[in-house]
Design a protein around this motif. Structure first.
Motif, PDB file in Angstrom:
ATOM      1  N   GLY A 276       0.793  -1.226   0.000  1.00  0.00           N
ATOM      2  CA  GLY A 276       0.000   0.000   0.000  1.00  0.00           C
ATOM      3  C   GLY A 276       0.828   1.280   0.000  1.00  0.00           C
ATOM      4  O   GLY A 276       0.287   2.366   0.207  1.00  0.00           O
ATOM      5  N   THR A 277       2.131   1.179  -0.240  1.00  0.00           N
ATOM      6  CA  THR A 277       2.973   2.391  -0.285  1.00  0.00           C
ATOM      7  C   THR A 277       3.323   2.713  -1.730  1.00  0.00           C
ATOM      8  O   THR A 277       3.965   1.919  -2.413  1.00  0.00           O
ATOM      9  CB  THR A 277       4.283   2.180   0.505  1.00  0.00           C
ATOM     10  N   LYS A 278       2.870   3.881  -2.189  1.00  0.00           N
ATOM     11  CA  LYS A 278       3.204   4.301  -3.554  1.00  0.00           C
ATOM     12  C   LYS A 278       4.411   5.233  -3.456  1.00  0.00           C
ATOM     13  O   LYS A 278       4.337   6.314  -2.893  1.00  0.00           O
ATOM     14  CB  LYS A 278       1.979   5.001  -4.170  1.00  0.00           C
ATOM     15  N   VAL A 279       5.518   4.753  -4.023  1.00  0.00           N
ATOM     16  CA  VAL A 279       6.751   5.543  -3.951  1.00  0.00           C
ATOM     17  C   VAL A 279       6.642   6.754  -4.866  1.00  0.00           C
ATOM     18  O   VAL A 279       6.297   6.637  -6.038  1.00  0.00           O
ATOM     19  CB  VAL A 279       7.960   4.669  -4.372  1.00  0.00           C
ATOM     20  N   ARG A 280       6.940   7.953  -4.310  1.00  0.00           N
ATOM     21  CA  ARG A 280       6.799   9.178  -5.078  1.00  0.00           C
ATOM     22  C   ARG A 280       8.133   9.577  -5.741  1.00  0.00           C
ATOM     23  O   ARG A 280       8.154  10.113  -6.840  1.00  0.00           O
ATOM     24  CB  ARG A 280       6.379  10.275  -4.082  1.00  0.00           C
ATOM     25  N   THR A 281       9.227   9.297  -5.001  1.00  0.00           N
ATOM     26  CA  THR A 281      10.539   9.774  -5.449  1.00  0.00           C
ATOM     27  C   THR A 281      11.591   8.689  -5.259  1.00  0.00           C
ATOM     28  O   THR A 281      11.483   7.885  -4.329  1.00  0.00           O
ATOM     29  CB  THR A 281      10.972  10.982  -4.567  1.00  0.00           C
ATOM     30  N   LEU A 282      12.605   8.709  -6.126  1.00  0.00           N
ATOM     31  CA  LEU A 282      13.793   7.882  -5.888  1.00  0.00           C
ATOM     32  C   LEU A 282      14.944   8.830  -5.542  1.00  0.00           C
ATOM     33  O   LEU A 282      15.332   9.661  -6.373  1.00  0.00           O
ATOM     34  CB  LEU A 282      14.144   7.042  -7.122  1.00  0.00           C
ATOM     35  N   LEU A 283      15.423   8.725  -4.312  1.00  0.00           N
ATOM     36  CA  LEU A 283      16.570   9.529  -3.870  1.00  0.00           C
ATOM     37  C   LEU A 283      17.816   8.681  -4.079  1.00  0.00           C
ATOM     38  O   LEU A 283      17.835   7.509  -3.678  1.00  0.00           O
ATOM     39  CB  LEU A 283      16.445   9.864  -2.384  1.00  0.00           C
ATOM     40  N   THR A 284      18.834   9.236  -4.722  1.00  0.00           N
ATOM     41  CA  THR A 284      20.035   8.428  -4.973  1.00  0.00           C
ATOM     42  C   THR A 284      21.271   9.192  -4.518  1.00  0.00           C
ATOM     43  O   THR A 284      21.275  10.418  -4.454  1.00  0.00           O
ATOM     44  CB  THR A 284      20.194   8.115  -6.467  1.00  0.00           C
ATOM     45  N   GLY A 285      22.324   8.446  -4.228  1.00  0.00           N
ATOM     46  CA  GLY A 285      23.571   9.105  -3.847  1.00  0.00           C
ATOM     47  C   GLY A 285      24.698   8.111  -3.679  1.00  0.00           C
ATOM     48  O   GLY A 285      24.478   6.894  -3.737  1.00  0.00           O
ATOM     49  N   GLY A 286      25.901   8.634  -3.486  1.00  0.00           N
ATOM     50  CA  GLY A 286      27.086   7.796  -3.356  1.00  0.00           C
ATOM     51  C   GLY A 286      27.906   7.864  -4.627  1.00  0.00           C
ATOM     52  O   GLY A 286      27.370   8.161  -5.713  1.00  0.00           O
ATOM     53  N   GLY A 287      29.195   7.570  -4.500  1.00  0.00           N
ATOM     54  CA  GLY A 287      30.140   7.733  -5.614  1.00  0.00           C
ATOM     55  C   GLY A 287      29.699   7.076  -6.903  1.00  0.00           C
ATOM     56  O   GLY A 287      29.925   7.628  -7.991  1.00  0.00           O
ATOM     57  N   VAL A 288      29.036   5.916  -6.822  1.00  0.00           N
ATOM     58  CA  VAL A 288      28.699   5.199  -8.063  1.00  0.00           C
ATOM     59  C   VAL A 288      27.561   5.880  -8.821  1.00  0.00           C
ATOM     60  O   VAL A 288      27.347   5.599 -10.005  1.00  0.00           O
ATOM     61  CB  VAL A 288      28.408   3.706  -7.779  1.00  0.00           C
ATOM     62  N   THR A 289      26.841   6.816  -8.187  1.00  0.00           N
ATOM     63  CA  THR A 289      25.818   7.554  -8.958  1.00  0.00           C
ATOM     64  C   THR A 289      26.476   8.502  -9.955  1.00  0.00           C
ATOM     65  O   THR A 289      25.792   9.110 -10.774  1.00  0.00           O
ATOM     66  CB  THR A 289      24.824   8.338  -8.063  1.00  0.00           C
ATOM     67  N   ALA A 290      27.818   8.597  -9.912  1.00  0.00           N
ATOM     68  CA  ALA A 290      28.527   9.340 -10.958  1.00  0.00           C
ATOM     69  C   ALA A 290      28.675   8.481 -12.213  1.00  0.00           C
ATOM     70  O   ALA A 290      29.062   8.985 -13.267  1.00  0.00           O
ATOM     71  CB  ALA A 290      29.923   9.758 -10.464  1.00  0.00           C
TER      72      ALA A 290
END
Ligand code: KG4
Ligand code: ZN
Length: 350
Positions: A276-290
């Motif tokens: 029942g949880t609709k995800v609104r956003t994807l937050l990303t981070g960390g060196g590999v997101t480069a």
């Protein structure tokens, strides 16, 4: 609200001045790549010594670049966990001294949690929650569910290597210099690189699992490069490691590693929606997101799923202090300030 953030958890000495949580007035990062390069990995004692020498010049530079004075600061923030204990201690001690001498609050910030905030720097603050969080760095690979910046629940994590660590080891197998991840990314993008030259395994783990595993992929790359140990006499020999072959192996590795992340994002969104949880956003981070391929595939994934994507600008993917000061603003507003007994802790609190 003007916050000075400090970051010394690994091999970057960083300081930043951030206004009202998202406006980056300055961000200074002194990397130690030249010190650790010859060892193909971070040497903790050398990292601590370099932090001690650099932390005050980096703070002064961050204030200069921001055109701010010590007297204007409302709080001092520091990444106090997780990380190399000796390295963390340098930042924590410096932050305590500054907070005490200026008479302003000290805010201890979890470094992994701050990576999730990095995509919010200099970005408009649309409503983000509930959000799925993905941290992929040299030390961490985890998925989170966030109801707000203070309610963070871990859904899964790597059971062996972190994704950045796997990139670094893969780069070593291919004979690329430190830092491995960015060099492998560059090679995989070289003209003519064939990402289907070698069929490397995409780890799934159990059908429900939201954990990650990269060690099988790394071993498969090793065997594709050097041959399978104790293989039968008549087994095919690995192809010579020419520049073309290296390029193809790098591209094939990157395809499998990124594929494994996307697979877990799909699973997480479906699993949460069943609850029942609709995800609104994807937050990303960390060196590999480069990583160029990961960035591209995350954008496609988010569009297809109808999820807003917060992908940090390149400068805030790797370790930096802006994300520390930014998240500290949220913590400060919620009254989550630390005492001068704040401890450096090697593990994450999440
Ligand atoms: O977030 P970070 O600076 O430090 C940790 O908190 O661990 O991440 C560093 C990691 C290293 O493993 C590095 O190889 C990886 O991020 N990395 C990349 C890229 N840029 C940095 N991996 C793949 N592709 C890249 N472009
Ligand atoms: Zn980090």
């Amino acid at each position: 609200m003007l916050i000075l953030g400090l970051e010394t958890s690994c091999d970057e000495t960083a300081a930043a001045v951030v206004e009202d949580g998202t406006r980056v007035r300055s961000s200074v990062v002194a990397s130690q790549h030249e010190i650790h390069g010859e060892y193909a990995g971070v040497v903790p004692e050398l990292a601590s010594r370099a932090h001690s020498e650099r932390v005050l010049p980096v703070v002064r530079r961050a204030l200069d670049d921001a055109g701010a004075s010590y007297a204007e600061l409302d709080a001092i923030a520091v990444g106090h966990r997780p990380g190399l204990i000796g390295a963390l201690l340098v930042g924590v001690s410096a932050a305590k001294s500054l907070a005490w001498s200026l008479g302003v609050p000290l805010v201890g910030v979890d470094h992994v949690h701050a990576h999730l905030y990095a995509g919010s720097m200099n970005a408009p603050q649309a409503k983000a929650f509930p959000a799925l969080g993905l941290v992929v760095s040299g030390g961490h690979t985890s998925l989170y569910l966030l109801d707000d910046w203070l309610s963070v629940r871990r859904l899964g994590a790597t059971i062996d290597d972190a994704m950045g660590e796997a990139f670094d080891k893969a780069a070593t197998i291919l004979g690329l210099p430190h830092p491995g991840g960015p060099n492998l990314d560059r090679l995989a993008r070289a003209p003519g690189a064939n990402d289907r030259a070698v069929d490397l395994p995409v780890s799934r783990l159990g059908g429900e699992s939201l954990d990650f595993s990269f060690s099988g992929l790394k071993t498969a790359l090793l065997y594709a490069t050097r041959g399978v140990p104790q293989a039968r006499e008549d087994a095919p020999k690995p192809l010579a490691l020419t520049d073309e072959r290296k390029r193809d192996l790098a591209a094939s590795f990157q395809r499998a590693a990124v594929g494994a992340v996307l697979l877990k994002l799909d699973r997480a969104v479906e699993h949460l929606s069943q609850q029942g949880t609709k995800v609104r956003t994807l937050l990303t981070g960390g060196g590999v997101t480069a990583n160029s391929r990961l960035r591209g595939e995350l954008e496609t994934w988010a569009n297809k799923r109808g999820v807003a994507l917060r992908l940090p600008p390149m400068e805030f993917c790797v370790d930096n202090a802006a994300m520390i000061a930014g998240l500290a603003c949220e913590l400060h507003a919620a009254g989550r300030v630390s005492g001068l007994d704040l401890r450096a802790v090697p593990t994450t609190g999440l």
